[in-house]
Design a protein around this motif. Structure first.
Motif, short mmCIF file in Angstrom:
data_model
loop_
_atom_site.label_atom_id
_atom_site.label_comp_id
_atom_site.label_asym_id
_atom_site.label_seq_id
_atom_site.Cartn_x
_atom_site.Cartn_y
_atom_site.Cartn_z
N UNK A 285 0.84 -1.21 0.00
CA UNK A 285 0.00 0.00 0.00
C UNK A 285 0.87 1.25 0.00
N UNK A 286 1.90 1.24 0.85
CA UNK A 286 2.80 2.40 0.93
C UNK A 286 3.49 2.66 -0.42
N UNK A 287 3.98 1.59 -1.06
CA UNK A 287 4.67 1.76 -2.34
C UNK A 287 3.71 2.16 -3.45
N UNK A 288 2.50 1.59 -3.46
CA UNK A 288 1.53 1.94 -4.51
C UNK A 288 1.08 3.39 -4.38
N UNK A 289 0.92 3.88 -3.15
CA UNK A 289 0.57 5.28 -2.96
C UNK A 289 1.75 6.18 -3.35
N UNK A 290 2.97 5.69 -3.09
CA UNK A 290 4.15 6.42 -3.54
C UNK A 290 4.22 6.49 -5.06
N UNK A 291 3.86 5.38 -5.70
CA UNK A 291 3.82 5.35 -7.17
C UNK A 291 2.82 6.35 -7.70
N UNK A 292 1.71 6.52 -6.97
CA UNK A 292 0.69 7.49 -7.37
C UNK A 292 1.26 8.90 -7.42
N UNK A 293 2.22 9.18 -6.53
CA UNK A 293 2.83 10.52 -6.47
C UNK A 293 3.86 10.73 -7.56
N UNK A 302 -5.31 6.08 -10.68
CA UNK A 302 -6.15 6.54 -9.58
C UNK A 302 -6.44 5.38 -8.64
N UNK A 303 -5.76 5.37 -7.50
CA UNK A 303 -5.97 4.32 -6.50
C UNK A 303 -6.62 4.96 -5.28
N UNK A 304 -7.93 4.80 -5.16
CA UNK A 304 -8.67 5.44 -4.08
C UNK A 304 -8.52 4.65 -2.78
N UNK A 305 -8.85 5.31 -1.68
CA UNK A 305 -8.79 4.65 -0.37
C UNK A 305 -9.78 3.49 -0.31
N UNK A 306 -10.96 3.68 -0.90
CA UNK A 306 -11.98 2.61 -0.88
C UNK A 306 -11.50 1.37 -1.62
N UNK A 307 -10.87 1.59 -2.79
CA UNK A 307 -10.35 0.46 -3.58
C UNK A 307 -9.23 -0.25 -2.82
N UNK A 308 -8.37 0.53 -2.15
CA UNK A 308 -7.26 -0.04 -1.39
C UNK A 308 -7.78 -0.90 -0.23
#
Length: 344
Positions: A285-293, A302-308
């Motif tokens: 999760x941490x790396x995928x959110x980093x990838x989003x940035x 677009x990886x939303x909190x709900x999807x995560x």
């Protein structure tokens, strides 16, 4: 729990390998899910951002909005009967800038409604992505099928259709470009049950999105990949714990012989599964959110909190099922037979 932790410390390498595999699979799943959501938004943000309601097209259109034509008299009847109803049309086209460079757009026009941009004749409202192409407020654009000119009056955020920026224009200008008299679609917001309208076929938002061939094909392909990855993670859990259990048949026999219940052994296995999956998910999760940035600006991600959260819960459930299925052999273990098998 104490036994589970001691075993993990003793067989650290095995559990690190399993955790690494789960991390890679879950990380890949999060990335593909983000791409799927991003592509979905890039393909149909115009429709997805509309409130809950129902879409209507002509029954003779055979669920193809391009072939749909709403009779003007029926359109007037519906808009009078349903206060917030709107008629609108979407057609792919292009505009030329001052340098005679073509830009592909999705022309959208509608009756007077707060759901769509209100545009005067000769004006155009564009999706903000066209700013990157050098178009600015006040620029004059043209179209080969339109005698006049369009003046850019405003930019709006996240208005895409079929991966093209939306261009809102006045209804009279739209009719001149496409030589048509009526609108293609009707939309009635806020209705739990679709009102029946003679000559028109109703669609929920999801049903209408699935009539868009590119949207349906993209989503189906990417969602299939996501579910395959989730299924693979379940198989990995089942195989790993099955192999572990085969190697520990003798140990289970001894534990059962001294009075340890089968339920306790299952809880030990579930604790190990939960701990490994949770750590792997936190990293992914941490790396995928980093990838989003750090993802390129042009990449629809677009990886939303709900999807995560949803994917994380699914991974935990799949891990529980996989480890439980592999552990069914624990229930069948007979202490004496297991000890003898372990000594062989």
């Amino acid at each position: 729990m104490n036994m589970a932790w001691k075993e993990m410390k003793k067989s650290r390498a095995r559990f690190i390998i399993l955790g690494s595999i789960i991390f890679l699979v879950s990380f890949l799943t999060f990335i593909i899910s983000g791409l799927a959501n991003g592509l979905s938004q890039d393909n149909a943000a115009l429709i997805k951002d509309l409130p809950k309601g129902h879409f209507y097209m002509n029954t003779e259109a055979k669920q193809t909005y391009n072939l749909s034509k709403i009779d003007p008299s029926l359109q007037d009847q519906v808009t009078k009967e349903y206060k917030d109803a709107a008629a609108f049309s979407i057609q792919m086209g292009f505009v030329n800038d001052a340098g005679d460079k073509q830009h592909t757009v999705a022309f959208v026009t509608s009756t007077d409604s707060p759901l769509f941009e209100k545009v005067s004749p000769g004006e155009i409202v564009l999706d903000r992505s066209l700013e990157k192409d050098g178009i600015k407020v006040g620029d004059v654009l043209t179209n080969n099928q339109f005698k006049g000119e369009f003046k850019v009056v405003k930019f709006v955020d996240q208005k895409k259709y079929s991966h093209a920026p939306v261009a809102f224009i006045n209804m009279d200008n739209y009719k001149e470009i496409y030589r048509t008299k009526g609108m293609q679609l009707m939309f009635i917001p806020g209705q739990d049950k679709a009102p029946s309208i003679t000559g028109l076929e109703s669609f929920s938002k999801n049903e209408f999105l699935n009539t868009i061939s590119s949207y349906k094909a993209e989503n189906m392909s990417l969602n299939m990949i996501i579910w395959f990855l989730i299924a693979i993670s379940g198989m990995l859990f089942a195989i790993f714990f099955y192999m572990m259990n085969v190697q520990k048949i003798g140990l289970y026999g001894i534990l059962k012989a001294i009075g340890v219940k089968t339920g306790t052994l299952f809880r030990m296995m579930w604790s190990q599964m939960f701990f490994i999956t949770l750590i792997a998910l936190l990293f992914s999760i941490a790396l995928s959110q980093g990838f989003n940035l750090i993802a390129p600006k042009g990449m629809p991600f677009s990886l939303t909190a709900n999807a995560t959260i949803l994917l994380s819960v699914i991974f935990l459930i799949i891990g529980f099922i996989g480890s439980t299925l592999s552990g069914l052999q624990i229930k069948k273990v007979e202490p004496l037979q297991a000890i003898q098998q372990g000594d062989m």
